[in-house]
Design a protein around this motif. Structure first.
Motif, PDB file in Angstrom:
ATOM      1  N   ASP A  71      17.149  40.836  25.797  1.00 33.35           N
ATOM      2  CA  ASP A  71      18.568  41.193  25.909  1.00 33.35           C
ATOM      3  C   ASP A  71      19.090  41.036  27.340  1.00 33.35           C
ATOM      4  N   LEU A  72      18.193  41.085  28.314  1.00 35.96           N
ATOM      5  CA  LEU A  72      18.581  40.972  29.720  1.00 35.96           C
ATOM      6  C   LEU A  72      18.454  39.547  30.258  1.00 35.96           C
ATOM      7  N   ALA A  73      18.007  38.612  29.407  1.00 40.26           N
ATOM      8  CA  ALA A  73      17.656  37.265  29.870  1.00 40.26           C
ATOM      9  C   ALA A  73      18.810  36.556  30.553  1.00 40.26           C
ATOM     10  N   ALA A  74      20.014  36.694  30.018  1.00 40.83           N
ATOM     11  CA  ALA A  74      21.157  35.942  30.541  1.00 40.83           C
ATOM     12  C   ALA A  74      21.497  36.318  31.973  1.00 40.83           C
ATOM     13  N   ARG A  75      21.149  37.546  32.386  1.00 40.03           N
ATOM     14  CA  ARG A  75      21.483  37.994  33.748  1.00 40.03           C
ATOM     15  C   ARG A  75      20.239  38.162  34.626  1.00 40.03           C
ATOM     16  N   TRP A  76      19.117  37.654  34.184  1.00 39.09           N
ATOM     17  CA  TRP A  76      17.848  37.852  34.895  1.00 39.09           C
ATOM     18  C   TRP A  76      17.905  37.304  36.316  1.00 39.09           C
ATOM     19  N   TRP A  77      18.554  36.156  36.492  1.00 42.98           N
ATOM     20  CA  TRP A  77      18.579  35.502  37.803  1.00 42.98           C
ATOM     21  C   TRP A  77      19.750  35.945  38.665  1.00 42.98           C
ATOM     22  N   ASP A  78      20.508  36.926  38.215  1.00 44.79           N
ATOM     23  CA  ASP A  78      21.603  37.489  39.012  1.00 44.79           C
ATOM     24  C   ASP A  78      21.019  38.539  39.954  1.00 44.79           C
ATOM     25  N   PRO A  79      20.987  38.286  41.265  1.00 47.71           N
ATOM     26  CA  PRO A  79      20.356  39.231  42.194  1.00 47.71           C
ATOM     27  C   PRO A  79      21.056  40.584  42.257  1.00 47.71           C
ATOM     28  N   ALA A  80      22.284  40.656  41.765  1.00 47.85           N
ATOM     29  CA  ALA A  80      23.003  41.932  41.722  1.00 47.85           C
ATOM     30  C   ALA A  80      23.052  42.509  40.310  1.00 47.85           C
ATOM     31  N   GLY A  81      22.331  41.885  39.381  1.00 51.54           N
ATOM     32  CA  GLY A  81      22.352  42.294  37.984  1.00 51.54           C
ATOM     33  C   GLY A  81      21.275  43.301  37.638  1.00 51.54           C
ATOM     34  N   PRO A  82      20.936  43.416  36.355  1.00 54.07           N
ATOM     35  CA  PRO A  82      19.984  44.431  35.909  1.00 54.07           C
ATOM     36  C   PRO A  82      18.562  44.232  36.422  1.00 54.07           C
ATOM     37  N   GLU A 140      13.955  34.426  24.520  1.00 52.14           N
ATOM     38  CA  GLU A 140      15.172  34.323  25.324  1.00 52.14           C
ATOM     39  C   GLU A 140      14.856  34.249  26.816  1.00 52.14           C
ATOM     40  N   VAL A 141      13.887  35.024  27.286  1.00 51.89           N
ATOM     41  CA  VAL A 141      13.553  34.959  28.711  1.00 51.89           C
ATOM     42  C   VAL A 141      12.918  33.628  29.072  1.00 51.89           C
ATOM     43  N   ILE A 142      12.125  33.070  28.161  1.00 52.07           N
ATOM     44  CA  ILE A 142      11.541  31.755  28.424  1.00 52.07           C
ATOM     45  C   ILE A 142      12.637  30.693  28.493  1.00 52.07           C
ATOM     46  N   ALA A 143      13.628  30.778  27.618  1.00 54.57           N
ATOM     47  CA  ALA A 143      14.739  29.831  27.666  1.00 54.57           C
ATOM     48  C   ALA A 143      15.487  29.945  28.994  1.00 54.57           C
ATOM     49  N   ALA A 144      15.693  31.173  29.471  1.00 59.40           N
ATOM     50  CA  ALA A 144      16.364  31.375  30.762  1.00 59.40           C
ATOM     51  C   ALA A 144      15.515  30.823  31.904  1.00 59.40           C
ATOM     52  N   ALA A 145      14.199  31.010  31.824  1.00 57.95           N
ATOM     53  CA  ALA A 145      13.295  30.493  32.856  1.00 57.95           C
ATOM     54  C   ALA A 145      13.340  28.972  32.909  1.00 57.95           C
ATOM     55  N   GLU A 146      13.291  28.340  31.750  1.00 59.77           N
ATOM     56  CA  GLU A 146      13.315  26.878  31.704  1.00 59.77           C
ATOM     57  C   GLU A 146      14.636  26.330  32.234  1.00 59.77           C
ATOM     58  N   ALA A 147      15.733  26.993  31.886  1.00 62.18           N
ATOM     59  CA  ALA A 147      17.038  26.535  32.352  1.00 62.18           C
ATOM     60  C   ALA A 147      17.155  26.633  33.866  1.00 62.18           C
ATOM     61  N   HIS A 148      16.631  27.725  34.450  1.00 58.94           N
ATOM     62  CA  HIS A 148      16.732  27.899  35.894  1.00 58.94           C
ATOM     63  C   HIS A 148      15.854  26.917  36.651  1.00 58.94           C
ATOM     64  N   ALA A 149      14.690  26.595  36.093  1.00 58.81           N
ATOM     65  CA  ALA A 149      13.746  25.703  36.782  1.00 58.81           C
ATOM     66  C   ALA A 149      14.099  24.229  36.623  1.00 58.81           C
ATOM     67  N   ALA A 150      14.967  23.921  35.663  1.00 54.52           N
ATOM     68  CA  ALA A 150      15.270  22.518  35.370  1.00 54.52           C
ATOM     69  C   ALA A 150      15.816  21.797  36.602  1.00 54.52           C
ATOM     70  N   GLY A 151      15.256  20.616  36.848  1.00 53.23           N
ATOM     71  CA  GLY A 151      15.743  19.780  37.923  1.00 53.23           C
ATOM     72  C   GLY A 151      15.237  20.124  39.308  1.00 53.23           C
ATOM     73  N   GLN A 152      14.372  21.133  39.423  1.00 55.87           N
ATOM     74  CA  GLN A 152      13.883  21.522  40.742  1.00 55.87           C
ATOM     75  C   GLN A 152      12.646  20.750  41.183  1.00 55.87           C
ATOM     76  N   GLY A 153      12.050  20.013  40.260  1.00 56.77           N
ATOM     77  CA  GLY A 153      10.896  19.200  40.622  1.00 56.77           C
ATOM     78  C   GLY A 153       9.643  19.997  40.904  1.00 56.77           C
ATOM     79  N   LEU A 154       9.533  21.174  40.320  1.00 59.89           N
ATOM     80  CA  LEU A 154       8.373  22.034  40.543  1.00 59.89           C
ATOM     81  C   LEU A 154       7.271  21.736  39.528  1.00 59.89           C
TER      82      LEU A 154
END
Length: 235
Positions: free
Chosen positions: A16-27, A85-99
């Motif tokens: 439920d928190l996945a969408a805001r996981w990468w928000d440093p001011a979020g939950p 949902e958290v895995i989907a958020a992780a994949e979206a954030h890492a996309a294109g970073q070449g890691l």
């Protein structure tokens, strides 16, 4: 997902928190604040034991804060979580970073059934959320290569942690959503040591992760009464 480590209500909470996981001011703000010192602690010890980049399993990776930090340091990382949902958020954030970073929506038990092995495994802020801490540590130990390193961070079941991490962080300061933690599921350092020994691991190093409000984050300390991190090694 099925498996001894999975508690469906915990998976649902963090999905439920996945969408805001990468928000440093979020939950997940406390995790953003905690990630730099805990990642540095892990990386320093990995560098002492291995001459170069290694394969790392980040078990219970959430949306990938630690996974990305380890991959940016040059390691090949597999982030694993039972939450889709958290895995989907992780994949979206890492996309294109070449890691050298990939993710999988599965359990540690599933990897074990496949016969997978890793020289380094991390499971940070996970142990207090699984169904059986001892069984989970045993599963991670079975996934380690001989001489491999396991890093665990969790919360001590102390009076201080109840006041600081449960009442303070969730109810007073609202740093975390109410219900994020269940105090009775916290794991004392002595209990962690017992789980490691039962799994054939040697607990090598332990440190506290203490809130440092004047510094705007967390720091490594000697106080393990709230958050702490530990390293164990396979025989």
């Amino acid at each position: 997902m099925q498996g001894s480590s999975v508690r469906p209500e915990e998976i649902a909470l963090f999905d439920d928190l996945a969408a805001r996981w990468w928000d440093p001011a979020g939950p997940m703000r406390p995790l953003h604040m905690m990630n730099p010192p805990r990642a540095a602690w892990v990386l320093e010890r990995v560098a002492r034991h291995f001459p170069g980049p290694v394969r790392v399993l980040d078990a219970g990776c959430g949306a990938g804060l630690l996974s990305e930090s380890l991959a940016r340091a040059g390691h090949e990382v597999l982030g694993l979580d039972a939450g889709a949902e958290v895995i989907a958020a992780a994949e979206a954030h890492a996309a294109g970073q070449g890691l050298a970073l990939s993710y999988r929506n599965a359990t540690a038990e599933a990897l074990l059934a496949e016969g997978r092995k890793f020289p380094v495994i991390t499971a940070l802020e996970v142990l207090e959320h699984v169904a059986g801490p001892g069984e989970f540590i045993a599963t991670l130990a079975a996934l380690l290569e001989p001489g491999g390193l396991l890093f665990v961070s969790t919360m001590d079941r102390s009076r201080k942690s109840f006041l600081v991490a449960k009442l303070g962080a969730e109810y007073l300061l609202r740093m975390l959503p109410v219900g994020t933690h269940t105090w009775r599921q916290f794991v004392t350092p002595a209990e962690l040591g017992g789980h490691c020994r039962a799994a054939g691991l040697r607990l090598c190093d332990t440190a506290g992760i203490s809130f440092a409000p004047l510094a705007g984050g967390f720091r490594i300390s000697r106080d393990t009464s709230v958050n702490y991190i530990a390293m164990a090694q396979a025989g």
